[in-house]
Design an enzyme around this catalytic site. Structure first.
Site, PDB file in Angstrom:
ATOM      1  CB  ALA A  65      38.656  46.703  -8.765  1.00 59.00           C
ATOM      2  N   GLY A 108      34.109  44.337  -8.294  1.00 62.24           N
ATOM      3  CA  GLY A 108      33.765  45.602  -7.642  1.00 62.24           C
ATOM      4  C   GLY A 108      32.466  46.197  -8.178  1.00 62.24           C
ATOM      5  CD  GLU A 111      33.440  43.690  -3.944  1.00 58.79           C
ATOM      6  OE1 GLU A 111      34.188  44.297  -4.728  1.00 58.79           O
ATOM      7  OE2 GLU A 111      33.850  43.037  -2.973  1.00 58.79           O
ATOM      8  CD  GLU A 131      36.091  39.985  -6.903  1.00 53.90           C
ATOM      9  OE1 GLU A 131      35.383  38.961  -7.091  1.00 53.90           O
ATOM     10  OE2 GLU A 131      35.618  41.099  -6.685  1.00 53.90           O
TER      11      GLU A 131
END
Ligand code: HXC
Length: 257
Positions: A65, A108, A111, A131
């Site tokens: 992200a 992300g 993911e 993270e």
């Protein structure tokens, strides 16, 4: 017009999407995720699209992200964040999605990769959920999908240490299905996507739906769901065409009916 996502003209039923924020290692900002969700919604409704390949560049599939964007959100901002809705639309894409992963595939990005049905990885790919190094945890399936993909011990190690695994380890763990030389990764993913694009579309969508269901149900429920889908396909013209073509020793001509 998409800005962070490049598309190539549809060829043999295969749509190629390229994440395009090279200056930020393809970090997934909100605008990119929204573009991706919109594009996949359209591709899902377009009968000419039979499979989709998603890739990044030679340095990164996606490094997570967008940390800078995340920095601006407080708890209320995170609660009101539209991104979970984009992730849900990406997860609901009903056609085969094949990821071609070179370089960093983190947070992300990892993911997003786990939303693909099939993953081809370059030998230089790195997979991780870093993270924890930022004082947070994965928020788009990085604990739940990862544990189902690679098992508890390795998923816990990746999430708790934040350290990535290399492509060989990812292959061994079942996170990806094939490794290639870096320059052949996208080509191999397109090969797979083309083969898939030739198959009966309704059977393909049922296959994806039933395979995904296996992640969420116990065996008896999954088997019943599979049998229902199998039975449903008996009502399709393509099923008759596929079987007839086999008996007549010719290639089937599938119509998606
Ligand atoms: C924003 C990022 C970024 C990210 C890299 N960049 N990752 N920007 N968000 N996730 C930017 C850098 O700031 C830098 O911009 C440029 O990309 C190149 O990165 P470098 O760090 O200079 O490259 P390198 O030294 O090769 O290191 C690569 C790296 C490192 C190891 C991948 O960039 C890194 O650790 N990135 C963060 C990875 C991460 O923590 N991902 C998880 C994010 S949290 P400038 O402008 O300086 O050149 C997450 C939560 C998901 O994903 C939750 C889902 C809802």
């Amino acid at each position: 017009m998409p800005t962070f996502l490049l598309t190539e003209p549809l060829h043999n039923g295969v749509l190629i999407l390229r994440l395009n924020r090279p200056d930020a290692l393809n970090a997934l900002n909100t605008a990119l995720l929204e573009e991706l969700a919109d594009l996949l919604d359209d591709a899902g409704l377009n009968d000419d699209v039979r499979s989709v390949v998603i890739t990044g560049n030679e340095r990164a599939f996606a490094a997570g992200a967008d940390v800078r964007e995340m920095a601006g959100l407080d708890a209320v901002g995170v609660m009101q964040d539209p991104r979970p809705r984009y992730w849900a639309r990406i997860a609901a894409f009903p056609k085969p999605l094949i990821a071609a992963v070179n370089g960093y595939c983190l947070g992300g990005g990892c993911e997003l990769m786990m939303h693909a049905d099939i993953v081809v990885a370059s030998s230089d790919a790195q997979f991780g959920q870093p993270e924890i190094n930022l004082g947070i945890i994965p928020g788009a399936g990085g604990t739940q999908r990862l544990i189902r993909a690679v098992g508890k011990a390795l998923a816990s190690q990746m999430v708790m240490t934040g350290q990535p695994i290399d492509a060989e380890r990812a292959l061994q763990a079942g996170l990806v299905s094939e490794l290639t030389e870096p320059e052949l990764c996208l080509e191999r993913a397109i090969d797979i996507a083309r083969r898939i694009a030739r198959q009966a579309p309704l059977a393909m969508q049922q296959a994806k739906d039933v395979l995904n269901r296996a992640q969420e149900s116990h065996l008896a429920a999954g088997l019943a769901y599979e049998r229902k889908a199998f039975t449903l396909l008996a009502a399709t013209e393509d099923r008759n065409e596929g079987i007839r073509a086999f008996i007549e020793k010719r290639r089937p001509d599938y119509r998606g009916r």
